[in-house]
Write an enzyme that holds these catalytic residues in place. Structure first.
Site, short mmCIF file in Angstrom:
data_model
loop_
_atom_site.label_atom_id
_atom_site.label_comp_id
_atom_site.label_asym_id
_atom_site.label_seq_id
_atom_site.Cartn_x
_atom_site.Cartn_y
_atom_site.Cartn_z
N ASP A 199 -11.83 -6.04 -3.44
CA ASP A 199 -12.68 -7.24 -3.42
C ASP A 199 -14.06 -6.87 -2.87
O ASP A 199 -14.27 -5.74 -2.45
CB ASP A 199 -12.05 -8.33 -2.52
CG ASP A 199 -11.84 -7.82 -1.10
OD1 ASP A 199 -10.73 -7.31 -0.81
OD2 ASP A 199 -12.78 -7.89 -0.30
N GLU B 27 0.82 -1.22 0.00
CA GLU B 27 0.00 0.00 0.00
C GLU B 27 0.85 1.27 0.00
O GLU B 27 0.36 2.34 -0.36
CB GLU B 27 -0.97 -0.02 1.19
CG GLU B 27 -2.07 -1.06 0.99
CD GLU B 27 -2.95 -1.29 2.21
OE1 GLU B 27 -4.15 -1.50 2.03
OE2 GLU B 27 -2.44 -1.26 3.35
C1 4EZ Z 1 -6.98 -4.83 5.68
N1 4EZ Z 1 -6.86 -5.06 4.28
C2 4EZ Z 1 -6.72 -6.46 3.94
C3 4EZ Z 1 -5.56 -7.20 4.50
C4 4EZ Z 1 -5.50 -8.62 3.99
C5 4EZ Z 1 -3.92 -10.52 3.50
C6 4EZ Z 1 -2.52 -11.02 3.74
C7 4EZ Z 1 -7.92 -4.39 3.48
C8 4EZ Z 1 -9.03 -5.29 3.00
C9 4EZ Z 1 -9.90 -6.04 3.78
N2 4EZ Z 1 -10.05 -6.18 5.12
C10 4EZ Z 1 -9.33 -5.55 1.69
N3 4EZ Z 1 -10.40 -6.41 1.61
C11 4EZ Z 1 -10.75 -6.72 2.88
C12 4EZ Z 1 -11.74 -7.59 3.40
N4 4EZ Z 1 -12.55 -8.28 2.61
N5 4EZ Z 1 -11.84 -7.70 4.75
C13 4EZ Z 1 -11.01 -7.00 5.56
O1 4EZ Z 1 -7.18 -3.51 5.97
C14 4EZ Z 1 -4.25 -9.35 4.35
#
Ligand code: 4EZ
Length: 231
Positions: free
Chosen positions: A196, A12
């Site tokens: 997503d 990010e």
């Molecule tokens: C958390 N970030 C995701 C981190 C995922 C994977 C190794 C954003 C995010 C998110 N958080 C994008 N989509 C999400 C979702 N469906 N649920 C929670 O800030 C780490």
């Protein structure tokens, strides 16, 4: 004025570090902080690692140790509002912690005594974002972001968060950064590009779109810095 730009994951903030090119790296509390200047603005950039605790530590450090007087969060999020598609930008009007629960004592979800369910973002930064979006003809949706220490990839959980907090998007850091900035009196703002839909395909979608959506968010942050540097 020193501006903090914060993400949760390396991916990010990479577009920002690549854009600025030169920076000093300072280690603190098992994290790295990148200090640079851009158009006369003093910047400190960091990613916290995922989740509310990590994000709270980093936001506090950016403010208390590095002296940030404004904080801009840039990253990706899962869409709750079906109008938000992959790559779309959402800026939080207010944020809540969806996993904070002392409802056993009659309190609403997301509430603890002496706190509030929602923390509002800074209206001046919101107005600035709105102006940048208008000038650059970028669609920027405003909405409610719900935060919790869970990657949401389940329709039912998503629907619960939607109806409980009227949320438009969800992620895992924003509301904790909001609590820290609000307590320390630092104007802040949370920008996210959708990676997503927080549904059963969320994991795959996240992996596919993390980098591209992170870039969308970072580019908007740079446009905001250009606008701030102008004034
Ligand atoms: C958390 N970030 C995701 C981190 C995922 C994977 C190794 C954003 C995010 C998110 N958080 C994008 N989509 C999400 C979702 N469906 N649920 C929670 O800030 C780490």
């Amino acid at each position: 004025m020193k501006i903090a730009i914060m993400g949760a994951m390396q991916e990010e903030i990479t577009p920002l570090l690549e854009f600025f090119g030169k920076y000093e790296t300072i280690e603190f509390g098992k994290n790295k902080y990148y200090v640079t200047t851009y158009k006369g603005l003093e910047l400190v950039i960091a990613y916290s690692k995922i989740g509310k605790v990590n994000a709270s530590l980093t936001a506090s450090t950016l403010i208390e140790k590095f002296g940030a007087t404004k904080l801009l969060f840039s990253g990706v999020a899962g869409a709750v509002n079906p109008s938000l598609k992959i790559g779309d930008l959402i800026v939080a009007t207010k944020l809540a912690q969806h996993d904070l629960d002392i409802t056993a004592f009659g309190h609403p979800h997301g509430f603890v005594p002496e706190g509030s369910v929602f923390v509002e973002t800074d209206s001046t930064l919101m107005a600035l974002a709105q102006k940048v979006a208008l000038d650059k003809k970028i669609v920027l949706q405003k909405g409610i972001i719900a935060t919790g220490d869970q990657f949401i990839c389940d329709e039912q959980k998503k629907e619960w968060i939607e109806k409980t907090f009227n949320a438009d998007a969800l992620e895992m850091e924003g509301a904790s950064v909001a609590v820290v900035c609000d307590a320390l009196g630092v104007p802040f703002f949370v920008l996210r590009a959708i990676s997503d839909a927080a549904d059963m395909d969320a994991g795959f979608s996240f992996d596919e779109f993390l980098n591209s959506s992170a870039k969308v968010s970072a580019s908007f942050i740079i446009a905001m810095l250009d606008e701030i540097a102008h004034d």
